[in-house]
Design an enzyme around this catalytic site. Structure first.
Site, short mmCIF file in Angstrom:
data_model
loop_
_atom_site.label_atom_id
_atom_site.label_comp_id
_atom_site.label_asym_id
_atom_site.label_seq_id
_atom_site.Cartn_x
_atom_site.Cartn_y
_atom_site.Cartn_z
N LYS A 164 28.14 -15.33 43.81
CA LYS A 164 27.06 -14.65 44.70
C LYS A 164 27.55 -14.50 46.05
O LYS A 164 27.85 -15.52 46.79
CB LYS A 164 25.98 -15.70 44.41
CG LYS A 164 24.59 -14.99 45.15
CD LYS A 164 23.44 -15.96 45.12
CE LYS A 164 22.37 -15.35 45.96
NZ LYS A 164 21.17 -16.08 45.74
N ASP A 196 20.17 -14.33 53.18
CA ASP A 196 18.88 -13.97 52.13
C ASP A 196 17.71 -14.29 52.94
O ASP A 196 17.29 -15.54 52.99
CB ASP A 196 19.04 -14.91 51.11
CG ASP A 196 17.92 -14.84 50.12
OD1 ASP A 196 16.98 -13.86 50.11
OD2 ASP A 196 17.69 -15.69 49.09
N LYS A 253 10.83 -15.61 53.08
CA LYS A 253 10.96 -17.19 53.01
C LYS A 253 10.38 -17.79 54.22
O LYS A 253 10.31 -17.23 55.37
CB LYS A 253 12.51 -17.61 53.31
CG LYS A 253 13.38 -17.42 51.97
CD LYS A 253 14.75 -17.86 51.85
CE LYS A 253 15.52 -17.60 50.79
NZ LYS A 253 15.11 -18.35 49.70
N ASP A 289 24.01 -18.33 51.65
CA ASP A 289 23.77 -17.76 50.13
C ASP A 289 25.07 -17.11 49.79
O ASP A 289 24.95 -16.33 48.60
CB ASP A 289 22.66 -16.90 50.27
CG ASP A 289 21.90 -17.02 49.10
OD1 ASP A 289 22.03 -17.64 48.11
OD2 ASP A 289 20.94 -15.87 48.78
N ASP A 327 12.86 -12.26 46.29
CA ASP A 327 13.57 -13.64 46.83
C ASP A 327 14.71 -13.92 45.75
O ASP A 327 15.39 -14.76 45.65
CB ASP A 327 12.84 -14.57 47.30
CG ASP A 327 13.55 -15.62 48.15
OD1 ASP A 327 14.85 -15.51 48.24
OD2 ASP A 327 12.93 -16.80 48.42
N GLU A 385 16.90 -12.51 44.12
CA GLU A 385 17.84 -11.44 44.34
C GLU A 385 19.16 -11.75 43.94
O GLU A 385 19.87 -10.80 43.40
CB GLU A 385 17.72 -10.87 45.91
CG GLU A 385 18.79 -11.88 46.61
CD GLU A 385 18.62 -13.24 46.86
OE1 GLU A 385 17.48 -13.54 46.72
OE2 GLU A 385 19.41 -14.12 47.18
N ARG A 395 20.36 -12.90 41.38
CA ARG A 395 20.83 -12.70 39.86
C ARG A 395 20.59 -11.03 39.64
O ARG A 395 21.50 -10.74 38.75
CB ARG A 395 19.55 -13.19 38.77
CG ARG A 395 18.20 -12.83 39.15
CD ARG A 395 16.89 -13.61 38.64
NE ARG A 395 17.05 -14.87 39.62
CZ ARG A 395 16.19 -15.93 39.34
NH1 ARG A 395 15.24 -15.57 38.07
NH2 ARG A 395 15.86 -16.73 40.18
N1 BES Z 1 19.31 -18.29 47.81
C1 BES Z 1 18.10 -18.53 47.17
C2 BES Z 1 18.14 -19.95 46.39
C3 BES Z 1 18.54 -21.09 47.36
C4 BES Z 1 17.59 -22.14 47.69
C5 BES Z 1 19.78 -21.46 47.85
C6 BES Z 1 17.79 -23.19 48.31
C7 BES Z 1 20.06 -22.47 48.59
C8 BES Z 1 19.16 -23.64 48.97
C9 BES Z 1 17.72 -17.75 46.01
O1 BES Z 1 17.78 -16.15 46.25
C10 BES Z 1 16.02 -17.91 46.06
O2 BES Z 1 15.36 -17.51 47.03
N2 BES Z 1 15.60 -18.22 44.86
C11 BES Z 1 14.07 -18.41 44.72
C12 BES Z 1 14.10 -18.12 43.35
C13 BES Z 1 12.60 -17.92 43.02
C14 BES Z 1 11.74 -16.87 43.92
C15 BES Z 1 12.25 -17.91 41.53
C16 BES Z 1 13.83 -20.04 44.98
O3 BES Z 1 14.85 -20.89 44.19
O4 BES Z 1 13.01 -20.18 45.41
ZN ZN Z 2 19.61 -16.16 47.60
ZN ZN Z 3 16.53 -15.40 47.51
#
Ligand code: BES
Ligand code: ZN
Ligand code: ZN
Length: 491
Positions: A258, A263, A270, A281, A340, A342, A344
């Site tokens: 990734k 992000d 966020k 990220d 968020d 994103e 995947r």
């Molecule tokens: N990049 C984040 C995940 C992340 C969170 C990485 C904390 C490192 C530390 C990812 O893109 C994300 O925001 N995921 C969301 C998914 C949700 C919207 C289903 C998450 O984990 O909140």
């Molecule tokens: Zn992310």
């Molecule tokens: Zn994200």
């Protein structure tokens, strides 16, 4: 900091790191520290617990001589990870004392062979010494310049040197990955990430192709482009190839990382606290670049191709929005319920690309994909979703060698139902529950029938503080495990 295998006399170094097991009582100990150790063992000042340090300072004719007693715990409980952590602490102590030339006395172990002992000592000291200080004007240089490993048996010298050469490459690959993760997003955006991959490729010996927006459009990577379109920084598809086994060109390990250089969450924005570390990220991209570096520099007899679909997730009038229905390179449609989620969306196109266009036989994707993996496993263990038990076993073996912990999460069909949409083929989130599993299985829908491992490194790619041989910031998680996995494939 340089390592040598050499039996120096005490006059030639300033400090000696002297390992002691919990049960050592003085019998096999050199005369130089014997009586002191015996006295200390009777007190509670030094027991020999793993990572415990006691410093003895003595005066010789012209200088002070330091001996750092380093506890290694009980002999039968010693692990490579214990060695890494203990020696990272010893190095920090040597730096505190401003020592420059130090000797490290080798210890015996029936459990851990000499190669693994040397590698763990080196990893602990070199990775524990790392600090991202590029942007600090008044840099403090580490005092420790040379480390001499003493008391290696004559018959082990060649093996020890081989281990040093390998671990030198492996740790510098981890440091490359850490540097990439620690670089801020205003400096490291997709184009810069691609440039760095190219530079690392030249230095370590793998081929790098970089594709821009036009080519990505031509390839039909719609899902990747949807995430990228909110940013003024254009996306890059980074393809890295290492063919070390020409006779088996059909057998290629595919790595996908990734590569979100930032992000923000997009319209599903966020909170500030969560956004600060989102420069990291691209930890998956850093891991696959680091792995390619070590695999190619070690000239492993195997074939590996790595792909990173790199972009930024931003807000603008052009950005994708919650509620949009988007397409993908595989032709499947996705209802975007949260911008968020994103990662995947970039990964499914990268995975489809690596299977269809690079013809890999197996796929491993690494991604800082979900906050949920931190809730489930904390920051010590990488969560894994897979469709193949044997492939997972290979990962477990590699993880034993690297010390990077992995844990498989269930992937029952019930979870797959959670990502089905009423108005498109899939939706990009599966609801509040089982977030790491549904995120992984979403990617799994695009791997066709290839053996596949998904590593969610959101908890392990970043460390909130200095901790043993992990420094605050990017950890380089995944590099060493991927290296050993590739290496095991050639043996
Ligand atoms: N990049 C984040 C995940 C992340 C969170 C990485 C904390 C490192 C530390 C990812 O893109 C994300 O925001 N995921 C969301 C998914 C949700 C919207 C289903 C998450 O984990 O909140
Ligand atoms: Zn992310
Ligand atoms: Zn994200």
């Amino acid at each position: 900091m340089e390592f040598f295998i050499k039996d120096l006399n005490s006059a030639d170094y300033e400090g000696l790191i002297y390992p002691l097991f919990y049960e050592d009582n003085g019998e096999d100990i050199c005369d130089c520290v014997k009586s002191k150790v015996q006295k200390l063992k009777g007190s509670d000042k030094f027991k020999g617990e793993c990572g415990e340090i006691f410093c003895i300072v003595e005066e010789t004719e012209d200088k002070l001589q330091y001996t750092l007693l380093l506890g290694l715990g009980k002999k039968e409980e010693l692990t490579s990870e214990g060695i890494r952590i203990a020696y990272s602490k010893a190095l920090k102590k040597a730096k505190e004392l401003k020592l420059s030339m130090i000797a490290v006395k080798m210890f015996n172990s029936e459990k851990i062979c000499v190669k693994r002992r040397i590698k763990a000592i080196y990893e602990g000291m070199v990775l524990g010494d790392y600090k991202f200080d590029k942007y600090i004007s008044d840099k403090k240089e580490s005092s420790v310049k040379s480390i001499f490993i003493k008391a290696i048996k004559d018959e082990d010298v060649n093996k020890a040197q081989e281990a040093l050469d390998e671990i030198d490459i492996l740790t510098s690959s981890v440091i490359e990955a850490r540097n990439l993760v620690n670089e801020p997003a205003n400096i490291l955006y997709p184009k810069e990430l691609a440039k760095r991959a190219e530079k690392i490729g030249e230095e370590y010996g793998f081929e790098v192709d970089i594709y821009g927006k036009d080519k990505i459009e031509e390839l039909g990577m719609h899902s990747f482009l949807e995430v990228a379109k909110g940013s003024s920084k254009s996306p890059k598809l980074i393809v890295m190839r290492y063919i070390g086994d020409v006779e088996n060109k059909g057998d290629i390990l595919g790595l996908v990382g990734k590569g979100l250089t930032y992000d923000s969450g997009g319209y599903s924005i966020k909170p500030t606290d969560g956004m600060v570390m989102m420069k990291s990220d691209m930890g998956g991209a850093a891991a696959v670049i680091g792995a390619m570096a070590s695999i190619s520099k070690m000239k492993l007899k195997t074939n590996v191709i790595a792909v990173v679909a790199s972009c930024e997730n931003m807000i603008s009038e052009k950005a994708y929005k919650p509620g949009d229905i988007i397409s993908s390179m595989a032709g499947k449609t996705i209802e975007v319920l949260n911008t968020d989620a994103e990662g995947r969306l970039t990964l499914i196109d990268a995975v489809h690309y690596i299977i269809e266009k690079e013809h890999v036989s197996k796929v491993i994707d690494l991604a800082t994909l979900t906050g949920a993996v931190l809730v489930a496993l904390g920051d010590t263990t990488t969560g894994v979703v897979t469709n193949n038990k044997d492939f997972y076993k290979e990962l477990q073996n590699a993880s034993e060698l690297s010390g990077e912990k992995v844990w498989e999460l269930p992937s029952f069909d019930e979870y797959k139902k959670l990502i089905k949409s009423d108005i498109a083929d899939y939706k990009n989130i599966g609801g509040r529950n089982a977030g790491t599993i549904t995120a992984g299985l979403f990617i799994g829908e695009f791997v066709q029938n290839k053996p596949w491992l998904h590593l969610d490194i959101a908890g392990t790619a970043w460390s909130e503080k200095d901790n043993g041989y992990l420094s605050k910031g990017g950890t380089g998680a995944g590099v060493r495990t991927l290296y050993y996995l590739a290496k095991e494939r050639c043996e």
